[in-house]
Scaffold this motif. Structure first.
Motif, PDB file in Angstrom:
ATOM      1  N   PHE A 203      11.275   4.823   0.840  1.00 54.68           N
ATOM      2  CA  PHE A 203      10.386   5.912   0.459  1.00 54.68           C
ATOM      3  C   PHE A 203       9.167   4.929  -0.053  1.00 54.68           C
ATOM      4  O   PHE A 203       9.097   3.647  -0.048  1.00 54.68           O
ATOM      5  N   ASP A 204       8.087   5.630   0.035  1.00 49.63           N
ATOM      6  CA  ASP A 204       6.525   4.748  -0.282  1.00 49.63           C
ATOM      7  C   ASP A 204       6.076   5.175  -1.566  1.00 49.63           C
ATOM      8  O   ASP A 204       5.372   4.134  -2.270  1.00 49.63           O
TER       9      ASP A 204
ATOM     10  N   PHE B 137      13.077   1.364  -2.531  1.00 48.91           N
ATOM     11  CA  PHE B 137      11.740   1.317  -2.300  1.00 48.91           C
ATOM     12  C   PHE B 137      11.456  -0.115  -1.503  1.00 48.91           C
ATOM     13  O   PHE B 137      10.831  -0.177  -0.637  1.00 48.91           O
ATOM     14  N   VAL B 138      12.251  -1.065  -2.073  1.00 45.80           N
ATOM     15  CA  VAL B 138      11.843  -2.565  -1.275  1.00 45.80           C
ATOM     16  C   VAL B 138      12.179  -2.517   0.125  1.00 45.80           C
ATOM     17  O   VAL B 138      11.709  -2.965   1.094  1.00 45.80           O
TER      18      VAL B 138
ATOM     19  N   ALA C 232       5.364  22.367  -8.105  1.00 48.17           N
ATOM     20  CA  ALA C 232       5.129  23.510  -6.990  1.00 48.17           C
ATOM     21  C   ALA C 232       3.722  22.888  -6.394  1.00 48.17           C
ATOM     22  O   ALA C 232       3.573  23.355  -5.189  1.00 48.17           O
ATOM     23  N   THR C 233       2.939  22.427  -6.998  1.00 52.06           N
ATOM     24  CA  THR C 233       1.683  21.946  -6.595  1.00 52.06           C
ATOM     25  C   THR C 233       1.577  20.535  -5.509  1.00 52.06           C
ATOM     26  O   THR C 233       0.764  20.275  -4.987  1.00 52.06           O
ATOM     27  N   MET C 234       2.776  19.927  -5.611  1.00 49.03           N
ATOM     28  CA  MET C 234       2.952  18.447  -5.104  1.00 49.03           C
ATOM     29  C   MET C 234       3.513  18.546  -4.074  1.00 49.03           C
ATOM     30  O   MET C 234       4.543  19.513  -3.592  1.00 49.03           O
ATOM     31  N   GLN C 235       3.113  17.379  -3.173  1.00 50.00           N
ATOM     32  CA  GLN C 235       3.895  17.090  -1.851  1.00 50.00           C
ATOM     33  C   GLN C 235       5.107  16.149  -2.411  1.00 50.00           C
ATOM     34  O   GLN C 235       4.644  15.085  -2.804  1.00 50.00           O
ATOM     35  N   TYR C 236       6.164  16.224  -1.679  1.00 50.60           N
ATOM     36  CA  TYR C 236       7.379  15.548  -2.046  1.00 50.60           C
ATOM     37  C   TYR C 236       8.346  15.467  -0.929  1.00 50.60           C
ATOM     38  O   TYR C 236       8.613  16.378  -0.227  1.00 50.60           O
ATOM     39  N   ASP C 237       9.147  14.549  -0.885  1.00 50.47           N
ATOM     40  CA  ASP C 237      10.391  14.399   0.205  1.00 50.47           C
ATOM     41  C   ASP C 237      11.671  14.656  -0.657  1.00 50.47           C
ATOM     42  O   ASP C 237      12.730  14.922   0.084  1.00 50.47           O
TER      43      ASP C 237
ATOM     44  N   GLN D 206       0.837  -1.293   0.173  1.00 50.36           N
ATOM     45  CA  GLN D 206       0.154   0.101  -0.164  1.00 50.36           C
ATOM     46  C   GLN D 206       0.847   1.200  -0.058  1.00 50.36           C
ATOM     47  O   GLN D 206       2.035   1.391   0.779  1.00 50.36           O
ATOM     48  N   ALA D 207       0.418   2.083  -0.740  1.00 46.78           N
ATOM     49  CA  ALA D 207       1.213   3.385  -0.952  1.00 46.78           C
ATOM     50  C   ALA D 207       1.327   4.221   0.471  1.00 46.78           C
ATOM     51  O   ALA D 207       0.324   4.347   1.115  1.00 46.78           O
ATOM     52  N   GLY D 208       2.270   4.638   0.771  1.00 46.92           N
ATOM     53  CA  GLY D 208       2.579   5.700   1.983  1.00 46.92           C
ATOM     54  C   GLY D 208       2.626   7.132   1.582  1.00 46.92           C
ATOM     55  O   GLY D 208       2.279   7.594   0.431  1.00 46.92           O
TER      56      GLY D 208
END
Length: 266
Positions: free
Chosen positions: A149-150, A144-145, A100-105, A71-73
């Protein structure tokens, strides 16, 4: 009046020089368009073949245990693809506006303009290789594995037509269970989950290369259209300046004649 005609003449010369530059850039973009469009189509066909296999595997119950289908986090990593150059209309600006409109790490930039903006190691979007895509995809799949990150998304420019290219995001990981998949007669050895896990890194690399190629095709098309528009504007400006120059020159000649006539009369 003489100074006015001289300024207009210099302005006409300057705009004419710009016209030659835009014409040359338009020709360069045109020469790259056919090759870029062919590469884009090849990339789409490659991903479509992988989509079919991965789509079938994603529906198998055993594959639901795969780490790629968890499941995506919330922790999001983005690959952002922009151009190596400017002067392509809103091509780069549209990508940055969407990001600029997106949430990211974290952002992994590709293309000089993206690398400059997000302070990443330089990777050319025009000359990005399959080996680079494979290396990055394997690294990201391992992270990812390992749960670093999710979600993984690719922000790129989708080619709609010669007149339209749109900034978009393609979500790559985690994999989603496909709907309405056409069954294929195949036996997977040693088992479906193992095949899926082994396939995903190459699948991700293929999607990345396809997005880069589509973005580059969009870039050269946008630059061609921008240079055509700039050329038309330059020609219209030259016509307007030439008209102003002729009027100023005619006015100067008329004034000189008037002064000569007035002087002879006295």
């Amino acid at each position: 009046m003489g100074a006015n005609t001289k300024a207009l003449k210099n302005r006409i010369r300057s705009v004419d020089s710009t016209l030659h530059t835009t014409s040359a850039m338009g020709l360069v973009a045109s020469s790259k368009m056919r090759r870029a469009n062919q590469a884009m189509q090849n990339g789409k066909q490659y991903v479509a073949a992988y989509d079919k296999v991965v789509g079938v595997l994603s529906t198998v119950s055993e594959c639901q245990r795969s780490p790629y289908m968890r499941q995506a986090g919330e922790r999001t990593k983005l690959i952002v693809i922009a151009g190596d150059r400017g002067l392509a209309g809103g091509y780069n600006a549209n990508i940055f506006r969407l990001v600029a409109t997106m949430q990211y790490d974290q952002i992994i930039p590709i293309g000089k303009r993206a690398c400059d903006r997000y302070k990443g190691e330089f990777h050319s979007s025009e000359k990005y290789s399959g080996a680079e895509a494979t290396a990055l995809a394997r690294k990201l799949c391992k992270e990812f594995v390992d749960g670093e990150f999710d979600r993984l998304g690719i922000v790129y420019t989708r080619y709609v037509s010669m007149m339209s290219q749109e900034a978009d995001v393609k979500w790559v990981l985690p994999l989603q269970k496909a709907e309405n998949v056409e069954a294929i007669s195949a036996i997977f050895e040693p088992d479906e989950e193992t095949i899926l896990n082994a396939t995903v890194p190459d699948y991700v690399a293929g999607i990345l290369m396809a997005c880069i190629r589509e973005s580059f095709a969009s870039e050269v098309t946008a630059r061609r259209m921008a240079m055509d528009s700039a050329g038309k504007n330059a020609r219209a400006m030259i016509d307007d300046l030439q008209l102003q120059y002729n009027r100023a020159r005619q006015s100067a000649i008329t004034q000189e004649i008037t002064e000569i006539v007035a002087g002879s009369g006295s």
